[in-house]
Design a protein around this motif. Structure first.
Motif, mmCIF file in Angstrom:
data_model
loop_
_atom_site.group_PDB
_atom_site.id
_atom_site.type_symbol
_atom_site.label_atom_id
_atom_site.label_comp_id
_atom_site.label_asym_id
_atom_site.label_seq_id
_atom_site.Cartn_x
_atom_site.Cartn_y
_atom_site.Cartn_z
ATOM 1 N N PRO A 69 32.413 -12.094 50.575
ATOM 2 C CA PRO A 69 33.635 -11.210 50.143
ATOM 3 C C PRO A 69 34.526 -11.945 49.234
ATOM 4 O O PRO A 69 34.914 -13.249 49.176
ATOM 5 C CB PRO A 69 34.227 -11.211 51.626
ATOM 6 C CG PRO A 69 33.250 -11.527 52.460
ATOM 7 C CD PRO A 69 32.556 -12.386 51.813
ATOM 8 N N THR A 70 34.996 -11.000 48.277
ATOM 9 C CA THR A 70 35.740 -11.509 47.200
ATOM 10 C C THR A 70 37.138 -10.673 46.898
ATOM 11 O O THR A 70 36.784 -9.487 47.022
ATOM 12 C CB THR A 70 34.759 -11.623 45.971
ATOM 13 O OG1 THR A 70 33.716 -12.350 46.385
ATOM 14 C CG2 THR A 70 35.719 -12.016 44.766
ATOM 15 N N LEU A 71 38.031 -11.275 46.581
ATOM 16 C CA LEU A 71 39.022 -10.601 46.318
ATOM 17 C C LEU A 71 39.592 -11.122 44.745
ATOM 18 O O LEU A 71 39.671 -11.930 44.406
ATOM 19 C CB LEU A 71 40.582 -10.934 47.014
ATOM 20 C CG LEU A 71 42.042 -10.564 46.613
ATOM 21 C CD1 LEU A 71 42.317 -9.376 47.419
ATOM 22 C CD2 LEU A 71 42.899 -11.460 46.720
ATOM 23 N N LEU A 72 39.383 -10.013 43.974
ATOM 24 C CA LEU A 72 39.596 -10.151 42.387
ATOM 25 C C LEU A 72 41.132 -9.678 42.219
ATOM 26 O O LEU A 72 41.301 -8.614 42.520
ATOM 27 C CB LEU A 72 38.585 -9.323 41.918
ATOM 28 C CG LEU A 72 38.867 -9.187 40.232
ATOM 29 C CD1 LEU A 72 38.704 -10.623 39.502
ATOM 30 C CD2 LEU A 72 37.830 -8.044 39.677
ATOM 31 N N VAL A 73 41.715 -10.450 41.668
ATOM 32 C CA VAL A 73 43.207 -10.106 41.160
ATOM 33 C C VAL A 73 43.217 -10.059 39.559
ATOM 34 O O VAL A 73 43.116 -11.406 39.051
ATOM 35 C CB VAL A 73 44.066 -10.869 41.778
ATOM 36 C CG1 VAL A 73 45.838 -10.431 41.235
ATOM 37 C CG2 VAL A 73 44.165 -10.821 43.177
ATOM 38 N N PRO A 104 41.324 -14.869 40.836
ATOM 39 C CA PRO A 104 42.597 -14.378 40.123
ATOM 40 C C PRO A 104 42.226 -14.516 38.458
ATOM 41 O O PRO A 104 41.602 -15.561 38.074
ATOM 42 C CB PRO A 104 43.632 -15.213 40.234
ATOM 43 C CG PRO A 104 43.395 -16.142 41.359
ATOM 44 C CD PRO A 104 41.960 -16.090 41.553
ATOM 45 N N VAL A 105 42.305 -13.615 37.787
ATOM 46 C CA VAL A 105 41.899 -13.393 36.429
ATOM 47 C C VAL A 105 43.057 -12.919 35.587
ATOM 48 O O VAL A 105 43.408 -11.384 35.500
ATOM 49 C CB VAL A 105 40.586 -12.618 36.071
ATOM 50 C CG1 VAL A 105 40.422 -12.356 34.681
ATOM 51 C CG2 VAL A 105 39.504 -13.215 36.907
ATOM 52 N N LYS A 131 45.898 -5.665 39.455
ATOM 53 C CA LYS A 131 45.002 -4.640 39.797
ATOM 54 C C LYS A 131 44.231 -5.602 40.886
ATOM 55 O O LYS A 131 43.722 -6.784 40.471
ATOM 56 C CB LYS A 131 44.143 -4.242 38.643
ATOM 57 C CG LYS A 131 42.836 -3.585 39.013
ATOM 58 C CD LYS A 131 42.838 -2.215 39.378
ATOM 59 C CE LYS A 131 41.730 -1.409 39.716
ATOM 60 N NZ LYS A 131 40.854 -0.763 38.568
ATOM 61 N N THR A 132 43.961 -5.052 41.817
ATOM 62 C CA THR A 132 43.488 -5.793 43.019
ATOM 63 C C THR A 132 41.864 -4.952 43.300
ATOM 64 O O THR A 132 41.940 -3.873 43.713
ATOM 65 C CB THR A 132 44.409 -5.814 44.221
ATOM 66 O OG1 THR A 132 45.490 -6.502 43.911
ATOM 67 C CG2 THR A 132 43.501 -6.754 45.406
ATOM 68 N N PHE A 143 37.862 -1.799 48.020
ATOM 69 C CA PHE A 143 39.278 -1.306 47.792
ATOM 70 C C PHE A 143 39.630 -1.701 46.517
ATOM 71 O O PHE A 143 38.808 -2.487 45.781
ATOM 72 C CB PHE A 143 40.328 -2.197 48.735
ATOM 73 C CG PHE A 143 41.643 -2.014 48.506
ATOM 74 C CD1 PHE A 143 42.237 -0.764 49.181
ATOM 75 C CD2 PHE A 143 42.168 -2.764 47.764
ATOM 76 C CE1 PHE A 143 43.601 -0.721 48.870
ATOM 77 C CE2 PHE A 143 43.664 -2.638 47.315
ATOM 78 C CZ PHE A 143 44.241 -1.295 47.962
ATOM 79 N N GLN A 144 40.463 -0.784 45.924
ATOM 80 C CA GLN A 144 40.889 -1.153 44.459
ATOM 81 C C GLN A 144 42.327 -0.706 44.530
ATOM 82 O O GLN A 144 42.575 0.629 45.046
ATOM 83 C CB GLN A 144 40.186 -0.207 43.267
ATOM 84 C CG GLN A 144 38.925 -0.712 42.989
ATOM 85 C CD GLN A 144 38.172 -0.183 41.681
ATOM 86 O OE1 GLN A 144 38.968 -0.104 40.746
ATOM 87 N NE2 GLN A 144 37.055 0.324 41.814
ATOM 88 N N GLY A 145 43.184 -1.370 43.879
ATOM 89 C CA GLY A 145 44.683 -1.094 44.380
ATOM 90 C C GLY A 145 45.460 -1.330 42.727
ATOM 91 O O GLY A 145 45.103 -2.480 42.492
#
Length: 187
Positions: A69-73, A104-105, A131-132, A143-145
């Motif tokens: 699982p990955t959280l991209l910010v 985080p990018v 943007k998450t 999820f996109q937020g």
């Protein structure tokens, strides 16, 4: 004799200049503010007290290939919204950092191309920061937020991905208070 007097004058002048430089460094206050759009440096280290997030340990392509699982910010260092969101990302990493990748990018580092594939952060950038995007272990977007997404919203997504009890049926994850250094910098 003249040569020696000239040397002493230059020596004292250089000592004076060094003393002035050291004094100006020592008495110049830090001007970092969490509520402005000025560049202050690594916002994760400065405002969240978590320099381990930037640079990320893996990029998005590696994380998705590993099946985690990955959280991209997607963020900017000179955005007050991004500065404020760093504490949420850091708090999530405290709970899920061992079982999920946090990527985080900085959008300034995204190459300008006409097309991106799904494993490239540029694919998810739509002009808004922060943007998450949260991916499950199969690489599907869960999820996109846009903007400052709440800790609770992202926690609910991770609870769903990891098949954990909903917040209403388990202990509530509470945010830790900011340490004194961060509090002083952000007030």
């Amino acid at each position: 004799m003249m040569m020696r007097a000239c040397w002493n004058w230059r020596r004292w002048l250089s000592v004076f200049c060094v003393a002035i430089a050291l004094w100006s460094i020592a008495v110049t206050p830090a001007w970092a503010k969490i509520d402005d759009d000025k560049y202050d440096g690594n916002i994760f280290a400065l405002y969240a007290g978590n320099g381990s997030l930037v640079p990320p340990k893996v990029d998005l392509k590696q994380s998705l290939a590993a099946g985690r699982p990955t959280l991209l910010v997607l963020y900017l260092d000179d955005s007050s919204d991004c500065k404020g969101f760093t504490t949420t990302v850091s708090q999530l990493q405290a709970y899920y950092g061992r079982v999920a990748n946090f990527v985080p990018v900085n959008v300034d580092s995204i190459a300008m191309k006409s097309e991106f594939d799904r494993s490239d952060p540029g694919y998810y950038f739509d002009g808004f920061v922060p943007k998450t995007v949260v991916f499950d272990d199969g690489g599907e977007v869960r999820f996109q937020g846009r903007g400052q997404v709440t800790f609770e919203t992202l926690d609910d997504v991770f609870r769903e991905i990891f098949n954990l009890l909903p917040r209403s049926e388990s202990l509530e994850l509470k945010r830790r208070p900011l340490n004194e250094v961060n509090t002083e910098l952000t007030e």
